[in-house]
Design a protein around this motif. Structure first.
Motif, mmCIF file in Angstrom:
data_model
loop_
_atom_site.group_PDB
_atom_site.id
_atom_site.type_symbol
_atom_site.label_atom_id
_atom_site.label_comp_id
_atom_site.label_asym_id
_atom_site.label_seq_id
_atom_site.Cartn_x
_atom_site.Cartn_y
_atom_site.Cartn_z
ATOM 1 N N ASP A 175 0.813 -1.222 0.000
ATOM 2 C CA ASP A 175 0.000 0.000 0.000
ATOM 3 C C ASP A 175 0.842 1.266 0.000
ATOM 4 N N ARG A 176 2.138 1.159 0.273
ATOM 5 C CA ARG A 176 2.978 2.350 0.281
ATOM 6 C C ARG A 176 3.184 2.916 -1.128
ATOM 7 N N LEU A 177 2.862 2.123 -2.142
ATOM 8 C CA LEU A 177 3.066 2.583 -3.518
ATOM 9 C C LEU A 177 2.229 3.813 -3.836
ATOM 10 N N ILE A 178 1.056 3.955 -3.187
ATOM 11 C CA ILE A 178 0.225 5.129 -3.454
ATOM 12 C C ILE A 178 0.050 5.971 -2.188
ATOM 13 N N PRO A 185 1.180 9.070 -0.148
ATOM 14 C CA PRO A 185 1.903 10.312 -0.466
ATOM 15 C C PRO A 185 3.231 10.452 0.267
ATOM 16 N N LEU A 186 3.366 9.793 1.443
ATOM 17 C CA LEU A 186 4.602 9.939 2.227
ATOM 18 C C LEU A 186 5.683 8.952 1.801
ATOM 19 N N HIS A 187 5.297 7.817 1.218
ATOM 20 C CA HIS A 187 6.274 6.775 0.930
ATOM 21 C C HIS A 187 6.319 6.350 -0.537
ATOM 22 N N SER A 188 5.439 6.858 -1.365
ATOM 23 C CA SER A 188 5.387 6.424 -2.756
ATOM 24 C C SER A 188 6.678 6.776 -3.490
ATOM 25 N N PRO A 189 7.181 5.862 -4.319
ATOM 26 C CA PRO A 189 8.353 6.183 -5.146
ATOM 27 C C PRO A 189 8.032 7.234 -6.206
ATOM 28 N N SER A 190 6.739 7.519 -6.397
ATOM 29 C CA SER A 190 6.328 8.563 -7.340
ATOM 30 C C SER A 190 5.383 9.509 -6.598
ATOM 31 N N ARG A 191 5.961 10.509 -5.915
ATOM 32 C CA ARG A 191 5.152 11.442 -5.124
ATOM 33 C C ARG A 191 4.162 12.206 -6.006
ATOM 34 N N GLU A 192 4.599 12.510 -7.236
ATOM 35 C CA GLU A 192 3.702 13.239 -8.133
ATOM 36 C C GLU A 192 2.452 12.432 -8.406
ATOM 37 N N TYR A 193 2.627 11.152 -8.666
ATOM 38 C CA TYR A 193 1.469 10.305 -8.933
ATOM 39 C C TYR A 193 0.576 10.226 -7.699
ATOM 40 N N ALA A 194 1.171 10.009 -6.535
ATOM 41 C CA ALA A 194 0.384 9.854 -5.308
ATOM 42 C C ALA A 194 -0.380 11.123 -4.969
ATOM 43 N N ASN A 195 0.273 12.283 -5.059
ATOM 44 C CA ASN A 195 -0.363 13.536 -4.642
ATOM 45 C C ASN A 195 -1.318 14.097 -5.689
ATOM 46 N N ASP A 196 -0.943 13.990 -6.961
ATOM 47 C CA ASP A 196 -1.739 14.634 -8.002
ATOM 48 C C ASP A 196 -2.795 13.735 -8.625
ATOM 49 N N PHE A 197 -2.677 12.408 -8.417
ATOM 50 C CA PHE A 197 -3.663 11.505 -9.016
ATOM 51 C C PHE A 197 -4.339 10.630 -7.969
ATOM 52 N N MET A 216 -4.871 -0.475 -2.124
ATOM 53 C CA MET A 216 -5.037 -1.109 -3.433
ATOM 54 C C MET A 216 -4.582 -2.567 -3.410
ATOM 55 N N ARG A 217 -5.172 -3.331 -4.310
ATOM 56 C CA ARG A 217 -4.729 -4.691 -4.616
ATOM 57 C C ARG A 217 -4.859 -4.855 -6.119
ATOM 58 N N GLY A 218 -3.889 -5.503 -6.723
ATOM 59 C CA GLY A 218 -3.959 -5.690 -8.164
ATOM 60 C C GLY A 218 -2.718 -6.360 -8.707
ATOM 61 N N GLY A 219 -2.697 -6.535 -10.007
ATOM 62 C CA GLY A 219 -1.553 -7.171 -10.650
ATOM 63 C C GLY A 219 -1.850 -7.516 -12.090
ATOM 64 N N LYS A 220 -0.901 -8.188 -12.701
ATOM 65 C CA LYS A 220 -1.044 -8.590 -14.103
ATOM 66 C C LYS A 220 -1.997 -9.780 -14.196
ATOM 67 N N VAL A 221 -2.981 -9.660 -15.081
ATOM 68 C CA VAL A 221 -3.974 -10.726 -15.240
ATOM 69 C C VAL A 221 -3.908 -11.371 -16.616
ATOM 70 N N TYR A 222 -3.131 -10.794 -17.509
ATOM 71 C CA TYR A 222 -2.990 -11.388 -18.846
ATOM 72 C C TYR A 222 -1.644 -10.980 -19.420
#
Length: 445
Positions: free
Chosen positions: A94-97, A99-111, A120-126
């Motif tokens: 869950d740290r991926l999104i 805002p304090l720990h995401s490797p992409s702060r822009e993505y976390a804060n702006d999106f 979140m939970r997810g992954g490649k399905v195909y």
């Protein structure tokens, strides 16, 4: 049935419905959102080079969907990690999104934050030759994160998402060829129908539709082709079964009489049932094998043009196919067509590939049902080719057991039984097996 099972079935209905109707993807994602108790769900697709090809989401404003495709997809850390993992490996960090720990702060804060995405939970399905896809579900920060039960539910969904999405991608890739194949059949004046092993009508050209509407020999009921009498219907069903599911798949030819005027030859219907090659454009994905049914009133020859349209043969290959079906060996065909034997053998290999035949025996079976052989006669409803007087490429060892001159005993006696055209091929080479695909079915839950 529990509420969870009802929600699971709703997911499957949406997923498999979206194969032919992309508009139902939103229905599938909505069902997945409810099944996983999520606030939103997304399905992103990528082409073979990894570029974003599509993005579907529920509870996402349209403007944010476009923003993700155009810009934020390149910043989404979940995408980077999911695409690097094998299918079915769920991203649970869950740290991926955050805002304090995401490797992409822009993505976390702006999106992510404006979209209310915290857990979140997810992954490649195909992941296949047509591209790849990722599935994600999200929750806002004011509710609890996803637990192990949700991961188990995603595991249960995985084979269905993978199968449905893969079939949809393959269908999209093959639509131009499928459309061209349907158009070529529609342009033919010979009545044709394509059915599956259960006699379900999948496609018919204009000439075929007219026969189905006007002929008293055959009928269309609940979407399936059948004959108007019980005995004739059993004969037709058996011919379809042999063309679709027998090993090897076989072609058949027989005549149905008008039930009210059986003596009126002009009302009789000549039926020819042939396996549709598994490589034919009308075959989509790992589908069940199909058969082509020719419904013809008294026609005694099929133009080679029909072979060109149905199997994609060239003009010279179609003319050679008619000669082969008449029993001529390769050397005779070369002499009659004034070409070298090497040219004929190359064209034979092309014909075998395009008709889905593994040997000349199977080719004779298919063409024997499709093309009434001019040099042979008819016995018991089956066209019997006349052997060439020259030496065959595959010498015949003698008459078939119990028959006369290579004709099965039941036909030699004039018993009138319909049989597969392969049973009267004069070549003695052992028949190789057709490969048969498994029918489309949901994997077990």
């Amino acid at each position: 049935m529990s509420e969870s099972d009802h929600l699971f079935d709703a997911c499957l209905d949406g997923l498999y419905g979206s194969i032919c109707d992309p508009g139902r993807i939103a229905e599938a994602l909505q069902a997945i959102r409810h099944y996983t108790n999520a606030a939103s769900s997304t399905l992103a697709s990528f082409d073979a080079e990894g570029n974003v090809a599509g993005f579907n989401a529920v509870n996402f404003p349209a403007g944010m969907q476009a923003a993700w495709m155009q810009y934020y997809a390149g910043l989404d850390p979940r995408r980077t990690i999911a695409m690097a993992q094998p299918v079915g490996h769920w991203v649970t960090d869950d740290r991926l999104i955050d805002p304090l720990h995401s490797p992409s702060r822009e993505y976390a804060n702006d999106f992510a934050v404006p979209m209310g995405m915290r857990w979140m939970r997810g992954g490649k399905v195909y992941d296949g030759k047509f591209g790849s896809a990722t599935l994600c579900v999200q929750r806002p920060g004011h509710v609890a994160t996803f637990d192990d039960d949700i991961v188990q539910r995603l595991d249960r969904l995985l084979p269905h998402v993978q199968r449905a999405f893969g079939l949809r991608l393959e269908l999209n890739a093959r639509l131009p060829a499928i459309s061209a194949a349907m158009l070529s059949l529609d342009l033919l004046d010979i009545p044709l129908c394509v059915v599956n092993g259960d006699a379900k009508l999948l496609h018919s050209n204009s000439a075929g539709e007219q026969v189905l509407q006007k002929s008293r020999c055959v009928r269309l009921r609940t979407g399936r082709i059948g004959a108007c009498s019980a005995n004739a219907d059993a004969l037709l069903r058996e011919a379809i079964r042999k063309a679709c599911t027998a090993n090897p798949r076989e072609a058949s030819a027989f005549t149905l009489r008008d039930p009210l005027q059986p003596g009126a030859a002009e009302l009789s219907l000549r039926i020819r049932v042939m396996p549709l090659p598994l490589t034919h454009p009308l075959m989509v994905g790992p589908s069940e094998p199909h058969a082509v049914i020719v419904l013809d009133h008294g026609r005694n020859a099929v133009d080679p043009v029909h072979l060109q349209a149905l199997f994609g043969l060239s003009r010279s290959e179609a003319s050679l196919a008619v000669l082969l079906a008449a029993g001529h060996p390769a050397k005779t065909c070369a002499r009659l067509r004034n070409v070298g034997i090497a040219t004929v053998r190359t064209q034979i290999a092309n014909i075998l590939a395009k008709t889905g035949s593994a040997s000349q025996i199977q080719l004779c079976a298919v063409l024997g049902a499709m093309v009434p052989l001019r040099e042979g006669g008819e016995r018991g409803g089956i066209f019997v080719p006349r052997r060439s007087t020259e030496e065959l490429d595959h010498p015949h060892p003698g008459p078939l057991p119990g028959g006369e001159g290579g004709i099965p005993a039941s036909l030699a006696r004039g018993g009138g039984q319909a049989a597969s055209a392969s049973s009267i091929c004069s070549l003695a080479e052992a028949t190789a097996s057709f490969s048969a695909s498994a029918p489309i079915a949901r994997p077990s839950a």
